[in-house]
Design a protein around this motif. Structure first.
Motif: not given
Length: 481
Positions: A27-32, A34
């Motif tokens: 999944d995408y994380s909230d860190v660009r 990552c």
RNA sequence: CGGGGUGUGGCUCAGCUGGUAGAGUGCUGCGUUCGGGACGCAGAGGUCGUGGGUUCGAGUCCCGCCACCCCGACCA
């Protein structure tokens, strides 16, 4: 998730993203830049780690762990290395609320921090070789990222070896690229081309880089593993010399080699289809799912399903039952196809009555009727073996079908849009750059397998497909991930 | 850093020339279903990215900012 994923034909890269997310691999994380590797994805990585780690141990390597932080001065010691890596490094400037006297780089790779240790450990030829691997995370500040294929932080293993003579180092480089080849072919069921990188594509700080290169279903190439001959570059940078048997002093010879979670991306793009993930059985933590058809005497059906699961598990085939009543059988079929479970067993009252069950294989989607008796584990194992083999055969056939030889520049330009192109190259960086600028394709690999070279007549001299200058050999061109 | 685009329930999106916020899907509960993504009924869930401005009134118009995505230059 019930929504359908984009088909490969519609949009290949969107298909990839949809698959990764809906199969719950990442999944995408909230860190660009990552990503979060979810349990389904991490399970694949664990299987890969286990297999590779066993192969590393079997070739005499041991595991260790070196720091995440690397002093700026270390990174700067090898000229080519810092030039290659500094622009994509994350740098820590503060710690404990104070500015650091020396900045710390978050490792983009560990040659420098490791060689600062090796220098302390090596005095004599008797201390060699050192054969260490580490499993770690690294950070490279990429401009554009893609799930698994290129993220800011990723997981990998990096082997770092030190040797008393160049021949031994070279043997190590070749040994490890062959380990990667074996892993790719036998576990991932993914055929690869083994060979060398050109100077412009090699690792920053290496004398030579060997690689395994795979073809994805859109015809693009993906570098799946690398093994570097570092010569004496890092030994010189860190002043690491050893006393030879003859009492002379010589710089140590080095290698490094690695594969990363990128392999998961490779695995997906090599085999999967529009229904979702297709997983080779050897990399599946769950090889069989049993879906009971819950009608009539439900508890009887569930009991049978559990009984069959126990029998398969006892035979060494990881099996689970989905007896939840929340979703219909059809929903479950689709869901586990999405997740890439290699074999599905459908088991209903009718089957129990007849002493049979339905087995559906993920790779071809074919269903067959199997007897519900002591022959079942063997029958399932045969299907699993057949899937593992079929995936490899299918991928190899695809690569062969999408590899063409060309002699003219016009042919080259159109062929490189579809797959691998084998053509003469004059060996100069100028021509390589020009080809890249005009077609976006690069020299992916200069194959070292004599079989492969013979098949495409790669040793025959000719004229360069781009410059028209004399060319000693053919090489493999493709667009790459 | 250039060029384009998007920010509205968890997710995908609709919302016209300004008038008090909608659908699909997902989620919760109950019941009926179950051999290829079932159905009925009842629910929960949104300071419309953010800060200003215009207006009686702003998701909608204007200005600033932020974030993310796509394309290009760098890379396992």
């Amino acid at each position: 998730m019930a929504e359908k994923i984009t088909t490969r034909e519609q949009d290949y890269s969107q298909w990839y993203i949809d698959l990764v997310r809906s199969a719950k691999l990442a999944d995408y994380s909230d860190v660009r830049g990552c990503m979060v590797i979810r349990p389904n994805g991490y399970a694949i990585w664990e299987k890969m780690q286990a297999a590779l780690d066993g192969m590393f141990k079997a070739t005499g390597h041991v595991n260790a762990y070196f720091p995440l932080f690397i002093p700026e001065s270390f990174i700067a010691k090898e000229a080519e290395h810092i030039e290659g890596f500094a622009p994509e490094c994350a740098v820590v400037t503060h710690g404990g609320g104070e500015e650091l006297a020396e900045k710390l780089y978050v490792r983009p790779t560990s040659e420098t921090i490791i060689w600062s240790s090796y220098k302390k450990w090596i005095q004599s030829y008797r201390d060699l070789p050192i054969l260490i691997n580490q499993w770690a995370n690294v950070v490279r500040w990429e401009m554009r990222t893609r799930l698994f294929l290129r993220t800011t932080e990723f997981l990998w293993q990096e082997g770092h070896t030190a040797h008393a003579d160049p021949g031994e180092a070279q043997e190590e480089v070749i040994r490890m690229i062959n380990v990667y080849r074996t892993f790719a072919e036998e576990y991932m069921a993914m055929p690869v081309i083994v060979g060398k990188k050109t100077d412009s594509e090699k690792f920053a700080g290496a004398d030579a880089t060997y690689c395994i290169e795979a073809m994805m279903q859109d015809g693009k190439a993906l570098q799946a593993g690398t093994s570097h001959n570092l010569g004496q570059n890092f030994a010189k940078a860190f002043d690491c010399q050893f006393q030879t048997r003859e009492s002379g002093l010589e710089y140590v010879w080095a290698t490094s080699w690695g594969v990363s979670t990128r392999l998961i991306g490779a695995l997906i793009m090599a085999h999967s289809d529009d229904r979702g993930l297709v997983l080779p059985p050897k990399l599946a933590t769950r090889q069989v799912v049993i879906i009971p058809i819950l009608k009539g005497d439900k508890s009887k059906v569930v009991a049978h399903a559990n009984f069959v699961a126990r029998a398969l598990n006892q035979s060494g085939i990881p099996t689970f039952v989905d007896d939840s009543e929340q979703n219909s059988p059809g929903w479950k079929f689709a869901e586990y196809e999405l997740q890439g479970i290699p074999v599905r067993i459908e088991l209903g009252p009718r089957d129990i009555e007849n002493g049979k069950c339905i087995a559906a294989r993920r790779d071809t989607l074919e269903k067959s009727e199997l007897l519900l008796d002591e022959t079942l584990p063997t029958a399932i194992r045969e299907i699993l073996n057949s899937i593992q083999q079929n995936l490899y055969d299918r991928a190899l056939q695809f690569r062969t079908d999408n590899t063409v030889q060309v002699t003219s520049w016009e042919e080259f330009k159109s062929a490189v849009e579809k797959g691998f192109v084998i053509a003469h190259w004059d060996g100069t960086a100028e021509t390589e750059t020009r080809i890249k600028e005009e077609t976006k394709a690069t020299v992916r690999v200069i194959p070292t397998d004599q079989d492969y070279r013979d098949r495409y007549g790669m040793d025959e001299p000719g004229v360069c497909v781009c410059s028209g200058n004399p060319a000693a050999q053919k090489v493999v061109f493709a667009k790459a991930y």
